[in-house]
Design a protein around this motif. Sequence first.
Motif, short mmCIF file in Angstrom:
data_model
loop_
_atom_site.label_atom_id
_atom_site.label_comp_id
_atom_site.label_asym_id
_atom_site.label_seq_id
_atom_site.Cartn_x
_atom_site.Cartn_y
_atom_site.Cartn_z
N GLU A 150 2.76 1.69 -3.46
CA GLU A 150 1.84 2.15 -4.51
C GLU A 150 1.52 3.63 -4.33
OE1 GLU A 150 -1.97 0.48 -7.00
OE2 GLU A 150 -0.87 -0.77 -5.59
N GLU A 151 1.31 4.05 -3.10
CA GLU A 151 1.03 5.46 -2.82
C GLU A 151 2.20 6.35 -3.23
OE1 GLU A 151 -0.15 8.37 0.95
OE2 GLU A 151 0.77 6.40 1.31
N ALA B 60 0.83 -1.21 0.00
CA ALA B 60 0.00 0.00 0.00
C ALA B 60 0.86 1.26 0.00
CB ALA B 60 -0.93 -0.01 1.21
N THR B 61 1.93 1.24 0.79
CA THR B 61 2.80 2.41 0.88
C THR B 61 3.56 2.64 -0.41
OG1 THR B 61 3.08 2.04 3.26
CG2 THR B 61 4.69 3.46 2.17
N GLU C 30 2.83 6.66 -7.07
CA GLU C 30 1.82 7.45 -7.78
C GLU C 30 1.72 8.89 -7.31
OE1 GLU C 30 -1.73 5.19 -7.33
OE2 GLU C 30 -1.12 3.64 -8.77
N SER C 31 2.49 9.29 -6.29
CA SER C 31 2.36 10.65 -5.75
C SER C 31 3.71 11.36 -5.69
CB SER C 31 1.76 10.61 -4.34
OG SER C 31 1.68 11.91 -3.81
#
Length: 361
Positions: free
Chosen positions: A313-314, A310-311, A317-318
Amino acid sequence: MPQLLFRCDGSASIGMGHVVRCISLARALRRRGVDVSFAMRELGGTATTLIEASGFHLHSIPCKESPNGSLTDEDLEMTCRIARRSDTSWVLIDHYGASVEYMRSLSERGVQIAVVDDMADRDLRSASWILNQNLEAENLPHLVEPTCTLLFGPKYALLRPQFTETRRTLRREFSSGNHVLLTFGGGDTSGLCVEVIERLEAISPRLTIRCVIAGSEPIPQSLHYAVRMSRHSITILRNVSDMASVMVWADVSINAGGSTCWELCCLGVPMIITVTSRDQAMIASALEKYGCARNVGKWDETEATSKLLATLEELVESPEIREKMSSRAQQLVDGYGCERVAASLCELINPNTNVDGHANN
């Protein structure tokens, strides 16, 4: 000429962080005119090679570690003998196995003690000088004498010159985010690399990964297989000498919570930290609190994989989050820690030198 003896160890099983940071400091001390040598157990491998390649004399200690990890009485006797033989009155200890009794015995024999510490979990009243380069070190319950010189925080991080030099001209870009570095220290980390690579199959973005490992043993077939079967583009890098360039390439690093964190901070690389040993927990927690890393905790905990995916991917994408993390990291570490530490030590070892390492008239 002032002299100082480093007492540290490194190997595939215990890691290389202590040796690498000691070599960095030793180089800074040598530039200031200090005659530096090393005393280490005969563990072989990369540690010996690094010290000898750096041009420092290495004294071998042919004795084993005790079952509880403490340095033995035999080790103490050998270290004292080496110090006397080389006419060295200062010994810098960077070793979790140096017990209270070990340091007290050195002090009682007339040896001045400097300690590189990480956890403040020992009685350090025998030491005249202590460095803890970690965040929030000043809040730990260090048991020291009032006259002890204390250096606390990552402004004193002991980095190799390549990181200082790279930082001077660094210009990070945050548009792309799929370059991922995997690095878990200088020990045998291939098994952990395999596990992480297999877990990353579940992440949506396709990644370009550089997996850095150390050691002289053949790369395990399990790691070759994991790389071959992955849908990501993965390159294995072995015993990298120019680690700064690899870190500059990375948009995100997945790494352990050891000294590598300060190198990544210096170059502004956003980190996802997985804790692989007890001493790393405080570093990982503090770096997350400061805003330059994400801490997924111990790798063997149930939620570690889901947190990692989750981290990552965040962050991929940011670019905004990565840019903020990078800025916070670079505020912590500027790359000149070795020079600050060497100046402090020189004031004690040789009071007749000024801060630039030159003799006072």
